[in-house]
Design an enzyme around this catalytic site. Sequence first.
Site: not given
Ligand SMILES: [Cu+2]
Length: 641
Positions: A307, A390
């Site tokens: 990320d 997320y």
């Molecule tokens: Cu997770």
Amino acid sequence: MASTHQQPVPQAAAHPLDPLTADEIRDVAATLRAQRGVSGGWRIASIELVEPAKDELASALADGTRSAEVICWNTADGQAFRARVDLGRLVVTRWEHLPGRQPAMTVDEWHECDEMLRQQRALIDALAARGITDMSLVLTDVWAYGEALVPPRHAGRRLGWSDVWYRDSADSNPYAHHVTGLHPVVDLNRMELLELEDSRDPEGNAGLPEVMGEYLPRLIGMPLREVSPLQISQPEGVSFTLDGRLLRWQNWQLRIGFNHREGLVLHTIGFQDGGRLRPIAHRMSFAEMIVPYRDATPDHFRRTAFDVGEWGLGFMTTSQERGCDCLGEIRYLDAVVHDSRGEPRVIRNAICIHEEDDGVGWKHVDERSGTEVRRARRLVISFHVTVANYEYLIYWRFYQDGNMECEVRATGIMVTSCFPAGRQPATGTVIDNRTYAPFHQHFIVARLDLDIDGQQNTVFACESEVLPVSAANQHGLALVARETPLRTESDGRQDYDWDSQRSWKIASTATVNGLGTRPAYKLVPGGSFPAMLDPSSPAFQRAEVIGHTLWVTPFAPEERWPCGEFPNLSLVDHGLPVWTARDRPIEDCDVVLWHVFGLHHITRPEDWPVMPVDRTSFWLKPWGFFDRNPALDVPPSPGHS
Ligand SMILES: [Cu+2]
């Protein structure tokens, strides 16, 4: 070349560590367009401030020169370049070809890819075969590859693979329904669909299972519970000051930086101690985040996210809102990033700064003198990132007793997929009807360039040891603390050890405290877990950093990215394993700590449809840095009855 849109920003106004402004970003893009033809089919992956080296900070402050580094590439031939632009003279001072390097993914590509895919006849037909005909309810979500998993027929391309998701209505959860078994493979430079993997199981997978994947109040089908208002007020204002990006609070002092890749960066952290500003850290940030999904099925075997290196925490940073994300008296700082054409984009309220009450800081009740109790408070500097489905909420906390804490909260929507009735995969948890969430791990690498009372530091492994029963230790009670200096980089690879309660002390070797011992800070791990990956696995090969809890290196300005500068489509880790192979000395020098922590996410039903925050953290605690409790002078709070 003069900036055409407005007057150049006065250079002297910016501190050398202040992030690039929107005008500076525009100037960089314009300079590259004019002097290197970076336009049209080019994309700019990143524009970043070149931070002056430690020993050049003072001179950079005096002369006000700033420059930016750019990674860009020509989508026509895929060739990438590194450029330096002098922000005062607006000239390209460096232009380096990066053959074989694949720059990070850009937000623009993510959006353009989704637009492109949803118009593809092959995808429309494949969805129709599953009963999905409204393409406005479809979301494709492109992920990056690791090179080892690229089919040979697509070698050398800027390749992405995508999930396909379906939502129930226009504003319902786009990640509620995974269209399992359907994965477009795309060339992001040509922005075209190369192939559509379709492994629909006509018997077991007919239609999407009915699930409850919603979290908006009007879609959850249940009344909201009652809670009474809870407010934080500071009627006399806050006790921190912000002078530009220089933050001062309760003896702490630091500068707040930000860039596209690491997001929040904390610079020059020091503690005012009896008239001396004592250095503690030169720079702290997150240098990588590695999220391997531990599910070998066709839907998930490629799913390892970087990320930081693939997408950039700065690019993914989202705005915070007073009263919702943070409570009380808040100061926000905006952040400026840019799109792949080099146009600046301002993220409002990207960084939140505020004080929080933290319960009791210290207390004693004495028969004669009564109760002495101090409330503790902490200063919190935070930013929130949304990486597609997320969220990571990142909090750096500073305490009155000299502690620093870094906490990460993971939340958002888990990746799920569906399975045919009776064929539940073993590598995930069933969280809804014929739907499971694969197991995965979130490894975060904090890069901690600590300078405890200066640059001359040694790291010690601190372990508790039980002495054998002997005449002097008849009852087997004696416990001693062992400290082992880490002398070279191979010593610096350290693992969490429960049996010895191992932690690591970063000590000044140039100064002593009032007790005659070395002033130090201790890294106390709180979120460590083993990689549990076969060393031959592509995910491990690309991220060897996750094989240890701690790595220690001697400071080198170009060593910033533990899995290499270009993890997108990487085959192996070009970072820490390469640097530390030289086994350089790390004793009595300027050290950098690379701490791996995170969440071992064995998914659970309660994490669906939106995940309550899960937390992980580590602490940096003073250890002989002060001669006694540094919070002794915290005043008592007025009591109420
Ligand atoms: Cu997770």
